[in-house]
Design an enzyme around this catalytic site. Structure first.
Site, short mmCIF file in Angstrom:
data_model
loop_
_atom_site.label_atom_id
_atom_site.label_comp_id
_atom_site.label_asym_id
_atom_site.label_seq_id
_atom_site.Cartn_x
_atom_site.Cartn_y
_atom_site.Cartn_z
CE LYS A 175 21.96 59.56 -66.77
NZ LYS A 175 20.65 60.23 -65.90
CE LYS B 137 16.03 59.07 -73.40
NZ LYS B 137 15.30 58.45 -71.94
CE LYS C 244 13.31 64.12 -67.20
NZ LYS C 244 14.64 63.85 -66.38
P1 ATP Z 1 17.58 62.48 -69.11
O1 ATP Z 1 17.83 63.34 -70.26
O2 ATP Z 1 17.53 63.68 -67.62
O3 ATP Z 1 18.16 61.31 -68.83
P2 ATP Z 1 14.91 61.52 -69.92
O4 ATP Z 1 14.54 62.50 -70.87
O5 ATP Z 1 15.62 60.08 -70.56
O6 ATP Z 1 16.01 62.11 -69.10
P3 ATP Z 1 13.89 60.31 -67.64
O7 ATP Z 1 13.50 61.08 -66.44
O8 ATP Z 1 15.02 59.31 -67.77
O9 ATP Z 1 13.92 61.20 -69.11
O10 ATP Z 1 12.47 59.31 -68.06
C1 ATP Z 1 11.20 59.57 -67.61
C2 ATP Z 1 10.24 58.82 -68.20
O11 ATP Z 1 10.20 59.01 -69.62
C3 ATP Z 1 10.73 57.27 -68.66
O12 ATP Z 1 9.54 56.43 -68.23
C4 ATP Z 1 11.37 57.23 -69.87
O13 ATP Z 1 11.16 56.03 -70.07
C5 ATP Z 1 10.50 58.33 -70.64
N1 ATP Z 1 10.95 58.66 -71.71
C6 ATP Z 1 11.91 59.65 -71.78
N2 ATP Z 1 12.36 60.10 -72.84
C7 ATP Z 1 11.40 59.46 -73.71
C8 ATP Z 1 11.27 59.42 -75.16
N3 ATP Z 1 12.20 60.27 -76.14
N4 ATP Z 1 10.42 58.76 -75.97
C9 ATP Z 1 9.51 58.19 -74.90
N5 ATP Z 1 9.77 58.21 -73.62
C10 ATP Z 1 10.56 58.77 -72.99
#
Ligand code: ATP
Ligand code: LTN
Length: 333
Positions: A116, A198, A201
């Site tokens: 980050k 991956k 969000k």
């Molecule tokens: P950001 O893009 O803002 O970093 P993120 O999509 O990685 O967010 P987080 O808030 O970091 O989401 O994660 C929330 C939960 O969802 C965590 O337990 C994370 O491991 C899970 N998660 C996030 N993205 C995925 C994915 N693509 N597949 C499976 N699990 C996920």
């Protein structure tokens, strides 16, 4: 009576809740809330999201929308404690204490901090480095035994365990040392546009992610546009990350294994396969979206649930802080 085992997890209100979050996190929470022997605590960690710049009005709106989505997914406020992190001031208080038991070296070695910092080079703030310590505070405030997280958060959980053990070593048994729970079936959903990274969000490419509240047409359109390969047969292979991802989504949405998904789809051409994947996603997300649309306009209801959750959370967190302050030598008020 034996005390219930505490399970704690949270999601940051950044971006939009995706199918990845649902498959990797929320669907496991739905399973965990079924047990009578556990108390699940699920938060929206708005304080964490401030580590990157947020528009205040947007953040407020998104936090409430995330809360409505938790409810729409079927997380039950009568069974779980559901609340907004910033409503319980003990998170910040414990974070400060834990900061004094964390080394700058260990915090700066965290992969997420390094990633980050590189991504937001113009805003490498202290909060970014403090992120895992605030996460440790979230977990340790509630005597948590089990923390369901995605594999990307494993390093942060290790750090929470280290801090808890270090503190206990000095002051006696204050904190429960938490275990991570990374379900092996909790598949990782990849980006529809770049299946080697991956589904995230905060991905700015809206074709890359399926939002929990996307309408059926959007879901179908995005899956139709998903990147695959120039082959035409559906089978599992590391050489075919796009197809593997669509099979993962198909498997998760139908509650079957990846291998069974492969068997079910292997005779389909890419067009038919994508339609089958889209149908499976629509089956899961349509009822969630409909419940969401019912709930999201009712701010009073959302706030009532959030307030009650915060009160319940606070009554546990307050006791932990009283104990911690006493242990470290603060004068009782
Ligand atoms: P950001 O893009 O803002 O970093 P993120 O999509 O990685 O967010 P987080 O808030 O970091 O989401 O994660 C929330 C939960 O969802 C965590 O337990 C994370 O491991 C899970 N998660 C996030 N993205 C995925 C994915 N693509 N597949 C499976 N699990 C996920
Ligand atoms: N960093 C976590 C979100 C999070 C969390 C927590 C998860 C903040 N505090 C406490 C479990 C327990 C993430 O998944 N990105």
């Amino acid at each position: 009576m034996e005390a219930k085992k505490i399970i704690y997890s949270g999601i940051q209100p950044s971006g939009v809740i995706t199918l990845g979050n649902y498959v990797g996190a929320i669907s496991n929470w739905l399973e965990l809330q079924k047990s009578e022997d556990t108390q699940c605590i699920y938060s929206i960690v708005d304080m964490h999201s401030l580590t990157v710049r947020q528009d205040p009005a947007e953040l407020r709106k998104r936090t409430l929308s995330f809360f409505a989505q938790y409810l729409a997914c079927g997380l039950d406020p009568d069974k779980n404690i559901m609340y907004i992190q910033s409503h319980v001031s003990e998170h910040a208080e414990l974070c400060w204490i834990l900061n004094c038991f964390t080394y700058v070296g260990e915090a700066s070695r965290m992969t997420q901090f390094k990633e980050k910092s590189a991504k937001h080079a113009d805003n490498v703030n202290m909060g970014l480095m403090d992120y895992p310590i605030l996460m440790a505070a979230d977990i340790l405030l509630y005597n948590t035994s089990l923390v369901p997280i995605g594999i990307d958060q494993k390093q942060h959980l290790e750090m929470a365990r280290d801090i808890a053990a270090r503190f206990n070593n000095i002051y006696g048994d204050v904190f429960t040392v938490p275990e991570g729970y990374i379900p092996t079936t909790g598949a990782k959903v990849m980006s529809l546009q770049d299946p080697t990274s991956k589904m995230s969000k905060s991905d700015p490419d809206e074709n890359a992610t399926i939002m929990l509240i996307d309408d059926n047409d959007a879901i179908r359109r995005k899956i139709k546009r998903a990147v695959t390969d120039s082959d035409s047969r559906v089978y599992l292979s590391d050489e075919k990350p796009g197809i593997k991802n669509l099979l993962t989504i198909y498997a998760s949405c139908n509650g079957i294994s990846l291998e069974d998904a492969e068997k079910a789809c292997t005779d389909m051409n890419y067009g038919t396969f994508k339609t089958a994947v889209a149908d499976s996603v629509v089956n899961v997300l349509e009822p969630i979206r409909n419940r969401y649309l019912d709930i999201v306009g009712d701010k009073e209801y959302i706030m009532k649930v959030a307030r009650e959750g915060a009160e319940r959370a606070k009554s546990i967190a307050f006791r932990t802080m009283r104990k911690v302050y006493k242990k470290v030598g603060f004068v009782e008020r």
